[in-house]
Write an enzyme that holds these catalytic residues in place. Structure first.
Site: not given
Length: 538
Positions: A233, A456, A485
């Site tokens: 991320s 996502d 995710h």
């Protein structure tokens, strides 16, 4: 956008990997590639030389880290301002789980960043307990976690009293009135002022480029010519910036669930795009719940499930669940369904039980945990500090109002909550930076592995495509039709690609695909582990 926790593991289909060239050798300690220039360059060289000479003094971890006795902890000094390397410093906390396998197969340290901004990876030494990919990687790599500047015990940043930040219940208006918007603007301005008061001299130095520079100092402190890094991320944005600033220092680079690094996307547009992507995942969850109406009795269509959720939302605003859960806490909790399929069944059960007069499960998943208030407020403070400082934000409320009103029309679930979370950036007390133009030329980087899921919510798939275009030599492996995710450690096909790359330096060469993991089974009651990734409105 939210920070990472330990991921869960489930199986999926495996793909065969094609060969790619082995990773190129990296530059010596402290050497910067000729492409890197700027006023910070000399400071990075000096800090890296100092870190290489000092190393890391590994000791038993403090009790505050809640790590097993087998883990080791230490610190690394980094300059607050890389243009003044002899000035004030921050001590970053670092953790280690030593490699467990055959010394002849040892690959070195693997540094991990779980996301955020504001995520803390000090718990990375716990990951091998999950087995699977993590256990196999730890056989050949030391697992290195760290707390970035401002996070955890790395000179923590705080912008308001932690209990005031987390305390519920709170109301989240679906259609905020003018009065609500004005109140939220006053709150955002006060929060920005609190951050400036807390760190008047350091606030402008909380940036992603500085996080990448800190990472290079950590590389040198570990005694490594080349960095092995896995970012999830927001950690992928740190990795992309690192690859741009220090391409000659990359050995292995895995970017999982990838932030769009285009300068015009960082960060205002990224949050608007995120709202739309989360709305799609919210529809996925509602559709799944409707498919299992015989279990949950929340509706046979996604629209009926939404009506059930709205009824609960109204109920907790009339009478907060457990005295602490209002609509804001409810929406924040159910945003978890956009992060991980593992939340789908227990959260559907919690909503179903509440509708039947049993509020306990809903309180368990949605009530603020005041024992975590300090950690949550710290993560939010660093989130705002980095995002507000990284790039310019609109300073006029009419622009925010117009853009979020348009977005909320198609993505009502989280848009306004996310707007309030980011609104301090409209009142930030320092001048924001210009985002780095992330890109590398052919031959600058060794092979880089990108992994992402097409649905996502936290980091829309377009970010993976843009990063592949900008980082020459990168290969993208896609989990098609999936929305988890953080795809590492949960899909056997993905794990095979990651393992081959980290062990042998080989990517698929061209892009590859993995089948999505099976849909979750209904009926689960246990509370799942939180999903990793970008921070979203809480």
């Amino acid at each position: 956008m939210r920070a990472a926790a330990i991921p869960s593991t489930v199986g999926a289909l495996a793909l065969t990997l094609a060969s790619a060239p082995a990773a190129a050798s990296a530059a010596p300690h402290g050497a910067l590639p000729p492409t890197y220039s700027g006023p910070e360059a000399a400071g990075v060289r000096a800090a890296a030389r100092d870190a290489a000479a000092r190393g890391i003094r590994w000791q038993p971890c403090p009790a505050a880290e809640q790590l097993p006795v087998s883990a080791e902890c230490g610190t690394v000094r980094v300059p607050v301002d890389y243009t003044r390397p002899d000035g004030e410093h921050i001590s970053l906390t670092v953790s280690r789980a030593r490699a467990t396998g055959n010394p002849a197969e040892y690959q070195g340290p693997l540094v991990y960043n779980p996301g955020g901004p504001g995520g803390n990876a000090m718990n990375f030494p716990l990951y091998p307990k999950l087995g699977g990919l993590w256990k196999r990687l730890n056989a050949r790599y030391d697992f290195i976690g760290y707390a970035p500047r401002g996070v955890g015990r790395s000179d923590p940043l705080s912008c308001q009293h932690p209990e005031a930040f987390l305390k519920g219940p709170n109301h989240a208006a679906q259609h905020p009135t003018w009065a609500v918007k004005q109140a939220m603007n006053r709150k955002a301005a006060a929060y920005a002022a609190g951050c400036a008061k807390a760190q008047p001299d350091r606030l402008r130095h909380y940036t992603t480029p500085n996080n990448a520079r800190d990472l290079d100092v950590l590389r040198a402190a570990l005694g490594q010519r080349g960095l092995n890094f896995m970012g999830v991320s927001y950690g992928t944005y740190i990795g992309s910036v690192y690859a741009t600033l220090f391409p000659g220092h990359v050995r292995r680079l895995v970017l999982d669930s990838i932030v769009n690094p285009a300068p015009d996307n960082v960060w205002y547009q990224a949050n608007l795009d995120q709202n739309v992507a989360f709305e799609r995942r919210w529809e996925d969850w509602k559709t799944w719940v409707a498919r299992h109406d015989d279990t949950y009795r929340l509706g046979r269509t996604a629209r009926q499930v939404q009506a059930s959720f709205d009824a609960v939302r109204e109920a907790v605003d009339r009478e907060p669940a457990g005295g602490t859960v209002g609509s804001k806490e409810l929406v924040a909790a159910f945003l978890d369904t956009g992060y991980a399929d593992a939340t789908w069944a227990p959260y559907a059960r919690a909503l179903s039980d509440f509708r039947k007069g049993e509020p306990g499960p809903l309180i368990k998943v949605a009530a603020p945990d005041m024992k975590k208030a300090k950690k949550e407020e710290n993560g939010n403070a660093v989130y705002n500090a980095v995002e507000c400082q990284d790039a310019p934000w609109p300073r006029d409320w009419p622009r925010w109002d117009r853009d979020n009103t348009v977005t909320a029309a198609v993505a009502p679930f989280n848009t306004w909550s996310n707007a309030w979370m980011n609104l301090p950036c409209a009142y930030w007390k320092t001048e924001s930076a210009t985002p780095l133009d992330v890109r590398t030329a052919v031959g600058q980087l060794p092979p880089v592995l990108l992994v992402a899921a097409t649905r996502d919510g936290a980091t829309p798939y377009t970010g993976a495509l843009e990063t592949r275009r900008r980082l020459a030599g990168s290969s993208l492996v896609t989990e098609r039709g999936a929305g988890n995710h953080g795809v590492s450690g949960g899909n056997r096909c993905m794990d095979a690609h990651i393992e081959r790359y980290l062990f042998e330096g080989r990517t698929p060469g061209t892009d590859a695909e993995c089948a999505a993991r099976p849909a979750p089974k209904p009926g689960a009651r246990q509370q799942p582990l939180p999903a990793p990734g970008m921070r979203a409105a809480r």
